[in-house]
Design an enzyme around this catalytic site. Structure first.
Site, PDB file in Angstrom:
ATOM      1  N   GLY A   1       5.614   1.992 -10.675  1.00 17.57           N
ATOM      2  CA  GLY A   1       4.864   3.236 -10.657  1.00 17.57           C
ATOM      3  C   GLY A   1       4.950   4.037 -11.940  1.00 17.57           C
ATOM      4  O   GLY A   1       4.545   5.191 -11.992  1.00 17.57           O
TER       5      GLY A   1
ATOM      6  N   SER B   1       4.102  -2.448 -11.744  1.00 16.14           N
ATOM      7  CA  SER B   1       2.893  -2.141 -12.510  1.00 16.14           C
ATOM      8  C   SER B   1       2.076  -3.389 -12.825  1.00 16.14           C
ATOM      9  O   SER B   1       1.535  -3.546 -13.923  1.00 16.14           O
ATOM     10  CB  SER B   1       3.254  -1.390 -13.802  1.00 16.14           C
ATOM     11  OG  SER B   1       3.900  -0.165 -13.506  1.00 16.14           O
TER      12      SER B   1
ATOM     13  N   GLY C   1       1.545  -2.935  -6.299  1.00 16.72           N
ATOM     14  CA  GLY C   1       1.454  -1.599  -5.737  1.00 16.72           C
ATOM     15  C   GLY C   1       0.053  -1.030  -5.847  1.00 16.72           C
ATOM     16  O   GLY C   1      -0.862  -1.406  -5.111  1.00 16.72           O
ATOM     17  N   GLY C   2      -0.145  -0.104  -6.782  1.00 17.84           N
ATOM     18  CA  GLY C   2      -1.402   0.633  -6.896  1.00 17.84           C
ATOM     19  C   GLY C   2      -2.631  -0.236  -7.013  1.00 17.84           C
ATOM     20  O   GLY C   2      -3.701   0.099  -6.472  1.00 17.84           O
TER      21      GLY C   2
ATOM     22  N   TRP D   1       0.802  -1.223   0.000  1.00 16.28           N
ATOM     23  CA  TRP D   1       0.000   0.000   0.000  1.00 16.28           C
ATOM     24  C   TRP D   1       0.835   1.272   0.000  1.00 16.28           C
ATOM     25  O   TRP D   1       0.279   2.369  -0.165  1.00 16.28           O
ATOM     26  CB  TRP D   1      -0.916   0.018   1.233  1.00 16.28           C
ATOM     27  CG  TRP D   1      -2.137  -0.837   1.092  1.00 16.28           C
ATOM     28  CD1 TRP D   1      -2.536  -1.540  -0.005  1.00 16.28           C
ATOM     29  CD2 TRP D   1      -3.128  -1.066   2.098  1.00 16.28           C
ATOM     30  NE1 TRP D   1      -3.710  -2.198   0.246  1.00 16.28           N
ATOM     31  CE2 TRP D   1      -4.103  -1.924   1.535  1.00 16.28           C
ATOM     32  CE3 TRP D   1      -3.286  -0.641   3.408  1.00 16.28           C
ATOM     33  CZ2 TRP D   1      -5.217  -2.352   2.246  1.00 16.28           C
ATOM     34  CZ3 TRP D   1      -4.400  -1.076   4.123  1.00 16.28           C
ATOM     35  CH2 TRP D   1      -5.360  -1.912   3.545  1.00 16.28           C
TER      36      TRP D   1
END
Length: 248
Positions: free
Chosen positions: A172, A212, A233-234, A10
């Site tokens: 990212g 990603s 990640g995201g 996160w």
């Protein structure tokens, strides 16, 4: 047999209220899956998530730790503090920690050994920059990260460590290593572990790909032979997206 392991990172997102909303949704979605999962959250969310995920099979990870047991290290967190609240994993050596907070192979190594001592599984990140890839230095660079990050780690402890291959140029940025590029480096990592230790120990190590990762590319990535999971990640910030990756 290595069981796929998907971990969400996160980063510096989610208040405890936001973590609570995520956990309530994710626990319902995750029920019944055979893929291992964990959320690596900010320190302020960890105790809540440990309680929320108890009995579900979902792990909880921290994103950093100090390599000393205690001391005058303002702003740092010890492995004992993480262990006390039931944290299962801890990310070490993430490229953002290396870039912004001066983390080195030496400090990564100290953190790995401290986590193992305290019964917390390290998720040790390695990966090259675009310049290193383009110049052909990628293998030597990652080998050095592995050799120095694992220095002094006993063979019996190796399977307790998760290795996350995260090419810096794909974190990212929206760029993702092709499945072939990711598989090539993850195979190189396993072969390097065989050289440092032995085939039996290296074959037990979970090697994740990170960079990603999202629902649209998870299947291709996870279908590679040497990729055992993902560090997300995201796409781990939304329960539905994270579950879609787990359901690759």
């Amino acid at each position: 047999m290595r069981i796929p392991f998907i971990a969400g990172n996160w980063k510096m997102y989610k208040t405890q209220a936001e973590a609570e909303a995520f956990a309530n949704e994710f626990v319902k979605l995750y029920s019944g899956t055979d893929v291992r999962a964990a959320i690596c959250a900010p320190f302020t969310d960890l105790r809540y998530l440990v309680d929320a995920f108890r009995g579900t099979g979902i792990g909880v990870g921290a994103q950093n730790v100090h390599y000393e047991d205690e001391g005058a290290f303002t702003g740092e967190i010890s492995a004992d503090m993480l262990s006390e609240i039931g944290v299962d994993f801890c990310i070490v050596g993430h490229s953002e920690r290396r870039q912004y907070f001066a983390e080195t192979n030496e400090t990564v190594n100290l953190k790995v050994k401290k986590l193992l001592e305290k019964g917390i599984a390290p998720i040790m990140c390695v990966g090259e920059s675009l310049e290193q890839r383009d110049s052909g230095e990628l293998y030597d660079f990652v080998r050095t990260q592995l050799e120095e990050g694992l220095a002094g780690v006993e063979k019996d402890d190796l399977p307790k460590i998760v290795i996350a291959y995260e090419p810096i140029w794909a974190i990212g940025t929206g760029r993702t290593a092709t499945p072939e590029q990711a598989e090539d480096m993850c195979a190189f990592i396993r072969n390097t572990l065989i050289e440092i230790y032995d085939e039996e120990s290296a074959d037990e190590v979970i090697i994740q790909y990170g960079g990603s990762v999202k629902p649209a590319n998870a299947t291709e990535i996870m279908n590679q032979v040497e990729i055992d999971g993902a560090l997300v990640g995201g796409a781990s910030l939304k329960a539905e997206d994270f579950m879609a990756i787990i359901d690759f």
